[in-house]
Design an enzyme around this catalytic site. Structure first.
Site, PDB file in Angstrom:
ATOM      1  N   ASP A  13      -7.263  -7.414 -56.464  1.00 52.88           N
ATOM      2  CA  ASP A  13      -6.730  -8.653 -57.036  1.00 52.88           C
ATOM      3  C   ASP A  13      -5.714  -8.392 -58.136  1.00 52.88           C
ATOM      4  O   ASP A  13      -5.592  -9.163 -59.090  1.00 52.88           O
ATOM      5  CB  ASP A  13      -7.859  -9.546 -57.587  1.00 52.88           C
ATOM      6  CG  ASP A  13      -8.956  -9.772 -56.563  1.00 52.88           C
ATOM      7  OD1 ASP A  13      -8.600 -10.040 -55.406  1.00 52.88           O
ATOM      8  OD2 ASP A  13     -10.139  -9.675 -56.914  1.00 52.88           O
ATOM      9  N   GLU A  14      -4.949  -7.319 -58.015  1.00 52.82           N
ATOM     10  CA  GLU A  14      -3.950  -6.981 -59.038  1.00 52.82           C
ATOM     11  C   GLU A  14      -2.655  -7.771 -58.841  1.00 52.82           C
ATOM     12  O   GLU A  14      -1.739  -7.663 -59.672  1.00 52.82           O
ATOM     13  CB  GLU A  14      -3.618  -5.483 -59.008  1.00 52.82           C
ATOM     14  CG  GLU A  14      -4.753  -4.547 -59.396  1.00 52.82           C
ATOM     15  CD  GLU A  14      -5.571  -4.097 -58.197  1.00 52.82           C
ATOM     16  OE1 GLU A  14      -5.355  -4.639 -57.087  1.00 52.82           O
ATOM     17  OE2 GLU A  14      -6.426  -3.215 -58.357  1.00 52.82           O
ATOM     18  N   LYS A  16      -1.006  -7.689 -55.654  1.00 53.73           N
ATOM     19  CA  LYS A  16      -0.211  -6.835 -54.762  1.00 53.73           C
ATOM     20  C   LYS A  16       0.713  -7.648 -53.879  1.00 53.73           C
ATOM     21  O   LYS A  16       1.835  -7.238 -53.592  1.00 53.73           O
ATOM     22  CB  LYS A  16      -1.142  -5.991 -53.873  1.00 53.73           C
ATOM     23  CG  LYS A  16      -1.939  -4.966 -54.648  1.00 53.73           C
ATOM     24  CD  LYS A  16      -2.862  -4.167 -53.741  1.00 53.73           C
ATOM     25  CE  LYS A  16      -4.063  -4.931 -53.251  1.00 53.73           C
ATOM     26  NZ  LYS A  16      -5.061  -5.263 -54.261  1.00 53.73           N
ATOM     27  N   GLY A  40      -7.160 -10.889 -49.350  1.00 52.66           N
ATOM     28  CA  GLY A  40      -6.603 -12.234 -49.226  1.00 52.66           C
ATOM     29  C   GLY A  40      -5.357 -12.376 -50.062  1.00 52.66           C
ATOM     30  O   GLY A  40      -5.322 -11.924 -51.195  1.00 52.66           O
ATOM     31  N   HIS A  41      -4.302 -12.920 -49.472  1.00 51.71           N
ATOM     32  CA  HIS A  41      -3.140 -13.234 -50.282  1.00 51.71           C
ATOM     33  C   HIS A  41      -2.533 -14.546 -49.810  1.00 51.71           C
ATOM     34  O   HIS A  41      -2.621 -14.911 -48.644  1.00 51.71           O
ATOM     35  CB  HIS A  41      -2.120 -12.093 -50.296  1.00 51.71           C
ATOM     36  CG  HIS A  41      -1.789 -11.567 -48.947  1.00 51.71           C
ATOM     37  ND1 HIS A  41      -2.232 -10.352 -48.502  1.00 51.71           N
ATOM     38  CD2 HIS A  41      -1.071 -12.102 -47.963  1.00 51.71           C
ATOM     39  CE1 HIS A  41      -1.802 -10.169 -47.282  1.00 51.71           C
ATOM     40  NE2 HIS A  41      -1.092 -11.207 -46.923  1.00 51.71           N
ATOM     41  N   GLN A 225      -7.656  -4.290 -51.514  1.00 50.89           N
ATOM     42  CA  GLN A 225      -8.641  -3.979 -52.563  1.00 50.89           C
ATOM     43  C   GLN A 225      -7.994  -3.084 -53.637  1.00 50.89           C
ATOM     44  O   GLN A 225      -6.798  -3.202 -53.851  1.00 50.89           O
ATOM     45  CB  GLN A 225      -9.912  -3.337 -51.971  1.00 50.89           C
ATOM     46  CG  GLN A 225     -10.764  -4.297 -51.138  1.00 50.89           C
ATOM     47  CD  GLN A 225     -10.331  -4.382 -49.690  1.00 50.89           C
ATOM     48  OE1 GLN A 225     -10.080  -3.385 -49.051  1.00 50.89           O
ATOM     49  NE2 GLN A 225     -10.272  -5.576 -49.141  1.00 50.89           N
ATOM     50  N   LYS A 332       0.835 -10.324 -64.143  1.00 57.99           N
ATOM     51  CA  LYS A 332       0.143 -11.353 -64.935  1.00 57.99           C
ATOM     52  C   LYS A 332       0.239 -11.127 -66.452  1.00 57.99           C
ATOM     53  O   LYS A 332      -0.688 -11.457 -67.205  1.00 57.99           O
ATOM     54  CB  LYS A 332      -1.314 -11.469 -64.476  1.00 57.99           C
ATOM     55  CG  LYS A 332      -1.404 -11.925 -63.011  1.00 57.99           C
ATOM     56  CD  LYS A 332      -2.792 -12.234 -62.574  1.00 57.99           C
ATOM     57  CE  LYS A 332      -3.069 -13.703 -62.498  1.00 57.99           C
ATOM     58  NZ  LYS A 332      -4.273 -14.042 -61.732  1.00 57.99           N
TER      59      LYS A 332
END
Ligand code: IMP
Length: 435
Positions: A13-14, A16, A40-41, A225, A332
Protein backbone atom coordinates in the site's frame (compact mmCIF):
# COMPACT_ATOMS: atom_id res chain seq x y z
CA UNK A 1 13.50 3.64 -21.10
CA UNK A 2 15.26 0.87 -19.15
CA UNK A 3 13.59 -2.33 -17.98
CA UNK A 4 12.36 -1.56 -14.50
CA UNK A 5 11.15 -3.54 -11.50
CA UNK A 6 8.93 -1.58 -9.18
CA UNK A 7 8.56 -2.78 -5.57
CA UNK A 8 7.10 -1.64 -2.27
CA UNK A 9 9.73 -1.10 0.44
CA UNK A 10 7.39 -1.39 3.43
CA UNK A 11 4.27 -3.54 4.08
CA UNK A 12 2.42 -2.81 0.85
CA UNK A 13 0.00 0.00 0.00
CA UNK A 14 2.89 2.39 -0.69
CA UNK A 15 1.07 3.90 -3.67
CA UNK A 16 2.77 1.79 -6.33
CA UNK A 17 -0.15 2.19 -8.75
CA UNK A 18 0.53 5.86 -9.22
CA UNK A 19 4.21 5.32 -10.04
CA UNK A 20 3.29 2.50 -12.43
CA UNK A 21 0.91 4.94 -14.08
CA UNK A 22 3.72 7.47 -14.53
CA UNK A 23 6.03 4.89 -16.14
CA UNK A 24 3.55 2.87 -18.22
CA UNK A 25 3.32 5.28 -21.20
CA UNK A 26 7.05 4.66 -21.75
CA UNK A 27 6.98 0.84 -21.81
CA UNK A 28 5.72 -1.83 -24.17
CA UNK A 29 4.84 -4.45 -21.53
CA UNK A 30 3.70 -4.39 -17.90
CA UNK A 31 4.09 -7.62 -15.95
CA UNK A 32 2.67 -8.94 -12.70
CA UNK A 33 5.07 -11.56 -11.36
CA UNK A 34 3.70 -12.62 -7.95
CA UNK A 35 0.67 -12.44 -5.70
CA UNK A 36 -2.87 -12.42 -6.94
CA UNK A 37 -6.04 -10.51 -6.26
CA UNK A 38 -4.88 -9.76 -2.71
CA UNK A 39 -3.41 -6.63 -4.33
CA UNK A 40 -5.57 -3.70 -5.39
CA UNK A 41 -5.22 -0.44 -7.21
CA UNK A 42 -7.75 2.11 -8.32
CA UNK A 43 -7.81 3.51 -11.85
CA UNK A 44 -9.89 6.45 -12.92
CA UNK A 45 -11.20 6.22 -16.50
CA UNK A 46 -13.10 9.28 -17.73
CA UNK A 47 -13.98 10.14 -14.15
CA UNK A 48 -15.15 6.55 -13.56
CA UNK A 49 -13.38 4.54 -10.84
CA UNK A 50 -12.29 0.94 -11.51
CA UNK A 51 -10.52 -1.09 -8.85
CA UNK A 52 -8.23 -3.72 -10.38
CA UNK A 53 -6.86 -6.55 -8.29
CA UNK A 54 -5.24 -8.83 -10.81
CA UNK A 55 -4.72 -7.15 -14.16
CA UNK A 56 -1.55 -5.06 -14.42
CA UNK A 57 -2.19 -1.31 -14.48
CA UNK A 58 -1.02 -1.15 -18.10
CA UNK A 59 -4.49 -2.23 -19.29
CA UNK A 60 -5.50 1.31 -20.12
CA UNK A 61 -2.67 1.79 -22.60
CA UNK A 62 -3.58 0.15 -25.91
CA UNK A 63 0.05 -0.18 -27.07
CA UNK A 64 1.12 -2.01 -23.96
CA UNK A 65 1.02 -5.79 -23.50
CA UNK A 66 -0.20 -6.82 -20.06
CA UNK A 67 1.37 -9.99 -18.75
CA UNK A 68 0.23 -12.18 -15.87
CA UNK A 69 3.39 -14.15 -15.21
CA UNK A 70 3.79 -17.72 -14.01
CA UNK A 71 4.49 -16.50 -10.44
CA UNK A 72 0.98 -15.05 -10.09
CA UNK A 73 -1.96 -16.98 -8.66
CA UNK A 74 -5.05 -16.40 -10.79
CA UNK A 75 -8.66 -16.47 -9.70
CA UNK A 76 -10.37 -16.87 -13.10
CA UNK A 77 -13.65 -15.42 -11.83
CA UNK A 78 -11.90 -12.26 -10.71
CA UNK A 79 -9.89 -12.00 -13.92
CA UNK A 80 -12.99 -12.40 -16.09
CA UNK A 81 -14.93 -9.90 -13.99
CA UNK A 82 -12.12 -7.33 -14.41
CA UNK A 83 -12.08 -7.96 -18.17
CA UNK A 84 -15.88 -7.55 -18.29
CA UNK A 85 -15.82 -4.31 -16.30
CA UNK A 86 -13.14 -2.87 -18.58
CA UNK A 87 -15.10 -3.97 -21.67
CA UNK A 88 -18.21 -2.26 -20.28
CA UNK A 89 -16.16 0.96 -20.17
CA UNK A 90 -15.05 0.59 -23.77
CA UNK A 91 -11.70 -1.12 -23.15
CA UNK A 92 -12.13 -4.59 -24.65
CA UNK A 93 -8.77 -6.33 -24.27
CA UNK A 94 -7.76 -8.20 -27.42
CA UNK A 95 -5.80 -11.46 -27.41
CA UNK A 96 -2.53 -9.73 -28.31
CA UNK A 97 -2.91 -7.25 -25.43
CA UNK A 98 -3.07 -9.73 -22.55
CA UNK A 99 -0.88 -12.72 -21.78
CA UNK A 100 -1.69 -15.24 -19.07
CA UNK A 101 1.10 -17.72 -18.41
CA UNK A 102 0.02 -21.37 -18.69
CA UNK A 103 2.19 -22.04 -15.63
CA UNK A 104 0.34 -19.59 -13.37
CA UNK A 105 -1.57 -21.43 -10.65
CA UNK A 106 -5.32 -21.20 -10.33
CA UNK A 107 -7.11 -20.17 -7.15
CA UNK A 108 -9.89 -22.73 -6.79
CA UNK A 109 -13.06 -22.29 -4.69
CA UNK A 110 -11.66 -24.70 -2.09
CA UNK A 111 -8.65 -22.36 -1.64
CA UNK A 112 -11.01 -19.51 -0.80
CA UNK A 113 -12.95 -21.72 1.60
CA UNK A 114 -9.77 -22.92 3.32
CA UNK A 115 -8.34 -19.40 3.65
CA UNK A 116 -11.52 -18.25 5.41
CA UNK A 117 -12.02 -21.36 7.55
CA UNK A 118 -8.39 -21.45 8.71
CA UNK A 119 -8.33 -17.75 9.58
CA UNK A 120 -11.56 -18.13 11.54
CA UNK A 121 -10.18 -21.12 13.45
CA UNK A 122 -6.93 -19.31 14.39
CA UNK A 123 -8.66 -16.66 16.52
CA UNK A 124 -6.08 -14.22 17.90
CA UNK A 125 -3.27 -16.03 16.04
CA UNK A 126 -4.76 -15.32 12.62
CA UNK A 127 -2.53 -13.82 9.93
CA UNK A 128 -5.18 -11.31 8.91
CA UNK A 129 -5.10 -12.53 5.28
CA UNK A 130 -7.22 -10.97 2.58
CA UNK A 131 -9.15 -14.30 2.45
CA UNK A 132 -8.70 -14.48 -1.32
CA UNK A 133 -7.27 -18.03 -1.23
CA UNK A 134 -3.72 -16.84 -1.93
CA UNK A 135 -1.90 -18.86 0.75
CA UNK A 136 -3.73 -22.18 0.15
CA UNK A 137 -3.11 -21.84 -3.60
CA UNK A 138 0.65 -21.24 -3.26
CA UNK A 139 0.76 -24.07 -0.74
CA UNK A 140 -0.64 -26.49 -3.34
CA UNK A 141 1.77 -25.15 -5.95
CA UNK A 142 4.78 -25.99 -3.80
CA UNK A 143 3.26 -29.32 -2.75
CA UNK A 144 2.87 -30.16 -6.47
CA UNK A 145 -0.87 -30.65 -6.22
CA UNK A 146 -1.98 -27.32 -7.72
CA UNK A 147 -4.18 -26.58 -10.73
CA UNK A 148 -2.41 -24.51 -13.38
CA UNK A 149 -3.91 -22.36 -16.12
CA UNK A 150 -2.77 -25.09 -18.56
CA UNK A 151 -5.01 -27.58 -16.72
CA UNK A 152 -8.03 -25.42 -17.52
CA UNK A 153 -7.42 -25.98 -21.22
CA UNK A 154 -7.36 -29.76 -20.83
CA UNK A 155 -10.63 -31.08 -19.32
CA UNK A 156 -9.43 -34.69 -19.01
CA UNK A 157 -6.30 -33.67 -17.14
CA UNK A 158 -8.24 -31.28 -14.91
CA UNK A 159 -10.71 -34.02 -13.97
CA UNK A 160 -7.99 -36.60 -13.32
CA UNK A 161 -6.13 -34.08 -11.16
CA UNK A 162 -9.17 -33.04 -9.12
CA UNK A 163 -10.14 -36.66 -8.51
CA UNK A 164 -6.84 -37.10 -6.68
CA UNK A 165 -6.65 -33.74 -4.94
CA UNK A 166 -10.22 -32.95 -3.95
CA UNK A 167 -10.64 -35.72 -1.34
CA UNK A 168 -7.70 -34.22 0.61
CA UNK A 169 -9.17 -30.75 0.40
CA UNK A 170 -12.64 -31.94 1.38
CA UNK A 171 -11.20 -33.83 4.31
CA UNK A 172 -9.72 -30.65 5.80
CA UNK A 173 -12.78 -28.57 4.94
CA UNK A 174 -15.36 -31.00 6.33
CA UNK A 175 -13.57 -32.86 9.11
CA UNK A 176 -11.39 -30.12 10.54
CA UNK A 177 -13.55 -27.09 9.96
CA UNK A 178 -17.11 -28.42 9.53
CA UNK A 179 -17.43 -26.77 6.10
CA UNK A 180 -19.23 -27.96 2.96
CA UNK A 181 -17.45 -30.32 0.52
CA UNK A 182 -16.80 -29.54 -3.16
CA UNK A 183 -17.81 -31.83 -6.07
CA UNK A 184 -15.45 -32.81 -8.91
CA UNK A 185 -18.16 -32.56 -11.61
CA UNK A 186 -19.19 -29.04 -10.64
CA UNK A 187 -15.62 -27.80 -10.47
CA UNK A 188 -14.67 -29.37 -13.80
CA UNK A 189 -17.70 -27.84 -15.53
CA UNK A 190 -17.06 -24.34 -14.14
CA UNK A 191 -13.28 -24.32 -14.64
CA UNK A 192 -13.34 -25.78 -18.16
CA UNK A 193 -15.69 -22.93 -19.01
CA UNK A 194 -13.17 -20.46 -17.53
CA UNK A 195 -10.49 -22.17 -19.62
CA UNK A 196 -12.47 -21.65 -22.83
CA UNK A 197 -12.90 -17.95 -22.00
CA UNK A 198 -9.23 -17.39 -21.11
CA UNK A 199 -7.69 -19.60 -23.83
CA UNK A 200 -7.04 -16.73 -26.29
CA UNK A 201 -4.76 -15.08 -23.73
CA UNK A 202 -2.76 -18.13 -22.62
CA UNK A 203 0.82 -18.15 -23.88
CA UNK A 204 4.39 -18.18 -22.65
CA UNK A 205 5.33 -15.01 -20.79
CA UNK A 206 9.00 -15.76 -21.49
CA UNK A 207 8.47 -15.72 -25.27
CA UNK A 208 6.38 -12.55 -25.23
CA UNK A 209 8.79 -10.61 -22.99
CA UNK A 210 11.80 -11.81 -24.90
CA UNK A 211 10.21 -10.59 -28.15
CA UNK A 212 9.38 -7.18 -26.64
CA UNK A 213 12.98 -6.73 -25.45
CA UNK A 214 14.50 -8.06 -28.70
CA UNK A 215 12.52 -5.45 -30.60
CA UNK A 216 13.98 -2.72 -28.39
CA UNK A 217 10.93 -2.33 -26.15
CA UNK A 218 10.99 -1.87 -22.38
CA UNK A 219 9.27 -3.89 -19.70
CA UNK A 220 7.87 -2.75 -16.36
CA UNK A 221 7.66 -5.46 -13.70
CA UNK A 222 4.93 -4.41 -11.29
CA UNK A 223 5.45 -5.78 -7.78
CA UNK A 224 2.48 -6.27 -5.46
CA UNK A 225 2.41 -6.08 -1.65
CA UNK A 226 5.73 -4.99 -0.11
CA UNK A 227 9.19 -6.17 0.93
CA UNK A 228 8.22 -6.99 4.54
CA UNK A 229 5.31 -9.15 3.36
CA UNK A 230 7.78 -11.34 1.42
CA UNK A 231 7.56 -14.97 2.54
CA UNK A 232 11.37 -15.14 2.98
CA UNK A 233 12.41 -11.59 3.82
CA UNK A 234 9.30 -10.33 5.59
CA UNK A 235 7.95 -10.48 9.10
CA UNK A 236 7.20 -14.21 9.02
CA UNK A 237 4.65 -15.68 9.68
CA UNK A 238 2.67 -12.48 9.16
CA UNK A 239 3.50 -12.30 5.48
CA UNK A 240 1.94 -13.16 2.17
CA UNK A 241 2.79 -16.48 0.49
CA UNK A 242 4.96 -15.23 -2.38
CA UNK A 243 8.34 -13.56 -2.84
CA UNK A 244 7.52 -9.90 -3.26
CA UNK A 245 11.10 -8.66 -3.63
CA UNK A 246 12.65 -7.48 -6.90
CA UNK A 247 14.52 -10.75 -7.39
CA UNK A 248 11.17 -12.51 -7.81
CA UNK A 249 10.46 -10.58 -11.01
CA UNK A 250 12.72 -12.98 -12.92
CA UNK A 251 11.44 -16.28 -11.56
CA UNK A 252 7.84 -15.06 -11.62
CA UNK A 253 7.79 -14.05 -15.27
CA UNK A 254 10.45 -16.24 -16.86
CA UNK A 255 13.22 -13.76 -17.70
CA UNK A 256 16.84 -13.71 -16.55
CA UNK A 257 18.42 -11.13 -14.21
CA UNK A 258 20.17 -9.54 -17.19
CA UNK A 259 16.74 -8.50 -18.53
CA UNK A 260 16.44 -5.92 -15.72
CA UNK A 261 18.20 -2.53 -15.54
CA UNK A 262 16.66 -0.59 -12.65
CA UNK A 263 14.78 -1.22 -9.41
CA UNK A 264 12.44 1.53 -8.24
CA UNK A 265 11.51 1.33 -4.57
CA UNK A 266 8.28 2.96 -3.43
CA UNK A 267 8.13 4.24 0.14
CA UNK A 268 5.27 6.01 1.83
CA UNK A 269 6.38 9.14 3.77
CA UNK A 270 5.17 7.34 6.91
CA UNK A 271 4.47 3.62 7.49
CA UNK A 272 1.28 1.54 7.31
CA UNK A 273 0.40 -2.10 7.59
CA UNK A 274 -2.81 -4.14 7.35
CA UNK A 275 -3.33 -7.45 9.11
CA UNK A 276 -1.40 -8.80 12.06
CA UNK A 277 2.34 -8.71 12.76
CA UNK A 278 5.17 -6.66 14.22
CA UNK A 279 5.38 -2.93 13.45
CA UNK A 280 8.15 -1.13 15.40
CA UNK A 281 7.05 2.46 14.68
CA UNK A 282 3.31 1.87 15.08
CA UNK A 283 1.32 4.71 16.63
CA UNK A 284 -1.95 4.71 18.46
CA UNK A 285 -4.29 7.44 19.60
CA UNK A 286 -4.82 10.79 17.95
CA UNK A 287 -1.75 10.85 15.67
CA UNK A 288 -2.54 7.39 14.26
CA UNK A 289 -6.13 8.44 13.65
CA UNK A 290 -4.95 11.65 12.01
CA UNK A 291 -2.72 9.76 9.54
CA UNK A 292 -5.47 7.20 8.90
CA UNK A 293 -8.05 9.89 8.20
CA UNK A 294 -5.94 12.35 6.19
CA UNK A 295 -4.19 9.53 4.30
CA UNK A 296 -7.47 7.63 3.71
CA UNK A 297 -5.70 4.54 5.02
CA UNK A 298 -8.27 1.87 4.30
CA UNK A 299 -7.38 -1.26 2.27
CA UNK A 300 -8.29 -1.20 -1.46
CA UNK A 301 -9.05 -4.94 -1.35
CA UNK A 302 -10.69 -5.49 2.03
CA UNK A 303 -11.61 -1.96 3.20
CA UNK A 304 -9.86 -2.68 6.51
CA UNK A 305 -8.34 0.33 8.31
CA UNK A 306 -4.54 0.32 8.03
CA UNK A 307 -2.32 0.56 11.09
CA UNK A 308 -0.18 3.73 10.92
CA UNK A 309 3.24 4.75 12.23
CA UNK A 310 6.24 7.00 11.60
CA UNK A 311 8.68 6.53 8.72
CA UNK A 312 11.08 3.72 9.57
CA UNK A 313 14.39 4.40 7.82
CA UNK A 314 15.99 1.25 9.26
CA UNK A 315 13.25 -0.79 7.57
CA UNK A 316 13.48 0.98 4.21
CA UNK A 317 17.31 0.89 4.30
CA UNK A 318 17.08 -2.90 4.58
CA UNK A 319 14.50 -3.00 1.76
CA UNK A 320 16.92 -1.01 -0.42
CA UNK A 321 19.52 -3.73 0.10
CA UNK A 322 17.19 -6.71 -0.31
CA UNK A 323 15.81 -5.36 -3.58
CA UNK A 324 18.87 -3.55 -4.96
CA UNK A 325 16.84 -0.34 -5.19
CA UNK A 326 18.40 2.22 -7.54
CA UNK A 327 15.79 5.00 -7.25
CA UNK A 328 13.23 5.89 -4.64
CA UNK A 329 9.72 7.29 -4.98
CA UNK A 330 8.28 8.90 -1.85
CA UNK A 331 4.48 8.93 -1.72
CA UNK A 332 1.78 10.66 0.32
CA UNK A 333 4.09 13.38 1.60
CA UNK A 334 1.10 15.77 1.67
CA UNK A 335 -0.48 13.68 4.45
CA UNK A 336 2.22 14.91 6.86
CA UNK A 337 1.35 18.60 6.38
CA UNK A 338 0.15 20.30 9.55
CA UNK A 339 2.19 18.26 12.06
CA UNK A 340 4.44 20.34 14.38
CA UNK A 341 7.21 17.78 14.32
CA UNK A 342 7.75 14.53 12.48
CA UNK A 343 9.75 11.76 14.14
CA UNK A 344 11.75 9.40 11.88
CA UNK A 345 13.10 6.07 13.09
CA UNK A 346 16.79 6.24 12.14
CA UNK A 347 17.89 2.88 13.55
CA UNK A 348 17.04 0.24 16.16
CA UNK A 349 18.70 0.26 19.59
CA UNK A 350 21.93 -1.75 19.56
CA UNK A 351 21.77 -2.56 15.82
CA UNK A 352 24.42 -1.18 13.43
CA UNK A 353 23.17 0.72 10.40
CA UNK A 354 24.59 -1.90 8.06
CA UNK A 355 22.87 -4.70 9.95
CA UNK A 356 19.25 -5.75 10.51
CA UNK A 357 17.68 -7.44 13.57
CA UNK A 358 17.02 -11.19 13.42
CA UNK A 359 13.49 -10.37 14.56
CA UNK A 360 11.63 -7.06 14.49
CA UNK A 361 9.57 -8.20 17.48
CA UNK A 362 12.23 -6.89 19.87
CA UNK A 363 13.44 -3.94 17.77
CA UNK A 364 13.31 -0.67 19.69
CA UNK A 365 13.24 2.34 17.35
CA UNK A 366 15.64 5.24 17.85
CA UNK A 367 13.94 8.43 16.69
CA UNK A 368 15.11 11.77 15.49
CA UNK A 369 12.59 14.56 15.20
CA UNK A 370 12.27 16.69 12.09
CA UNK A 371 10.43 20.04 12.06
CA UNK A 372 7.01 19.84 10.41
CA UNK A 373 5.41 22.27 7.94
CA UNK A 374 1.95 23.77 7.91
CA UNK A 375 1.58 24.59 4.19
CA UNK A 376 -0.67 22.60 1.86
CA UNK A 377 1.86 21.09 -0.56
CA UNK A 378 -0.59 19.34 -2.89
CA UNK A 379 -0.18 22.03 -5.54
CA UNK A 380 3.64 21.83 -5.63
CA UNK A 381 5.15 20.48 -8.84
CA UNK A 382 8.82 21.27 -8.24
CA UNK A 383 11.15 20.72 -5.31
CA UNK A 384 11.79 24.47 -5.19
CA UNK A 385 8.09 25.04 -4.35
CA UNK A 386 8.15 22.80 -1.27
CA UNK A 387 8.58 24.33 2.21
CA UNK A 388 12.13 24.15 3.53
CA UNK A 389 11.16 21.70 6.30
CA UNK A 390 9.62 19.41 3.71
CA UNK A 391 12.79 19.38 1.59
CA UNK A 392 14.82 18.71 4.75
CA UNK A 393 12.57 15.72 5.52
CA UNK A 394 13.17 14.28 2.02
CA UNK A 395 16.94 14.88 2.22
CA UNK A 396 17.10 13.19 5.61
CA UNK A 397 15.34 10.13 4.26
CA UNK A 398 17.73 9.99 1.29
CA UNK A 399 20.73 10.19 3.62
CA UNK A 400 19.34 7.51 5.94
CA UNK A 401 18.40 4.96 3.29
CA UNK A 402 21.21 5.72 0.84
CA UNK A 403 19.17 6.28 -2.35
CA UNK A 404 18.02 9.45 -4.04
CA UNK A 405 14.33 10.32 -4.05
CA UNK A 406 13.41 10.94 -7.70
CA UNK A 407 9.64 11.14 -7.45
CA UNK A 408 7.52 12.71 -4.73
CA UNK A 409 3.76 12.25 -4.66
CA UNK A 410 1.88 15.14 -3.05
CA UNK A 411 -1.74 14.12 -3.73
CA UNK A 412 -3.86 11.38 -5.24
CA UNK A 413 -4.20 12.95 -8.71
CA UNK A 414 -1.87 11.89 -11.50
CA UNK A 415 -0.48 15.43 -11.81
CA UNK A 416 0.17 15.83 -8.07
CA UNK A 417 3.71 14.62 -8.54
CA UNK A 418 7.18 16.12 -8.39
CA UNK A 419 9.46 14.30 -10.77
CA UNK A 420 13.23 14.42 -10.93
CA UNK A 421 15.94 12.47 -12.69
CA UNK A 422 15.85 10.97 -16.16
CA UNK A 423 13.59 7.99 -15.46
CA UNK A 424 10.54 9.94 -14.35
CA UNK A 425 10.77 13.02 -16.55
CA UNK A 426 10.68 11.54 -20.04
CA UNK A 427 7.10 11.78 -21.21
CA UNK A 428 6.45 15.46 -21.32
CA UNK A 429 5.46 16.12 -17.73
CA UNK A 430 6.78 19.41 -16.29
CA UNK A 431 10.46 18.75 -15.65
CA UNK A 432 11.41 19.46 -12.06
CA UNK A 433 14.34 21.74 -11.39
CA UNK A 434 16.43 22.47 -8.36
CA UNK A 435 17.12 18.88 -7.32
P1 IMP B 1 -2.68 -12.87 1.97
O1 IMP B 1 -1.74 -12.33 0.97
O2 IMP B 1 -4.13 -12.63 1.64
O3 IMP B 1 -2.42 -14.31 2.32
O4 IMP B 1 -2.45 -12.06 3.35
C1 IMP B 1 -1.24 -12.18 4.08
C2 IMP B 1 -0.83 -10.83 4.67
O5 IMP B 1 -0.46 -9.95 3.63
C3 IMP B 1 -1.94 -10.12 5.45
O6 IMP B 1 -1.36 -9.39 6.52
C4 IMP B 1 -2.51 -9.15 4.42
O7 IMP B 1 -3.13 -8.04 5.03
C5 IMP B 1 -1.24 -8.74 3.69
N1 IMP B 1 -1.48 -8.29 2.32
C6 IMP B 1 -1.76 -9.04 1.24
N2 IMP B 1 -1.89 -8.27 0.15
C7 IMP B 1 -1.68 -7.00 0.54
C8 IMP B 1 -1.63 -5.74 -0.16
O8 IMP B 1 -1.82 -5.65 -1.38
N3 IMP B 1 -1.37 -4.65 0.60
C9 IMP B 1 -1.12 -4.74 1.94
N4 IMP B 1 -1.14 -5.88 2.61
C10 IMP B 1 -1.40 -7.01 1.93
Amino acid sequence: MPNVVLVGTQWGDEGKGKVVDVLTPQVQAVVRFQGGNNAGHTLVVDGDKIVLHLLPSGVLHPDCVCVIGNGVVVDPEVLREELRSLAARGRDLQAHELVVSPHAHVIMPYHLALDRLREASLGNNRIGTTCRGIGPCYEDKVARRGVTVAHLLDPAQLRAHLEVVLPWKNQEIVQWHGGDPFEVDELVAAYVEHGVALAPYVRSSTSVLHRVQRQGGSVLFEGAQGTFLDVDHGTYPHVTSSNTVAGAACAGSGVGPTAIDEVVGIAKAYTTRVGSGVFPTELDGATAEHLQRVGAEFGATTGRPRRCGWFDAALVRHAVRVNGVTRLALTKLDVLSGLDEIPICVSYEGVDDDDFPTSLATAVPVYTSMPGWSEDISGCRRMAELPEACVAYIRRIEALVGVKVELVSVGPEREATIRMGDLFTRDGYPRAVGH
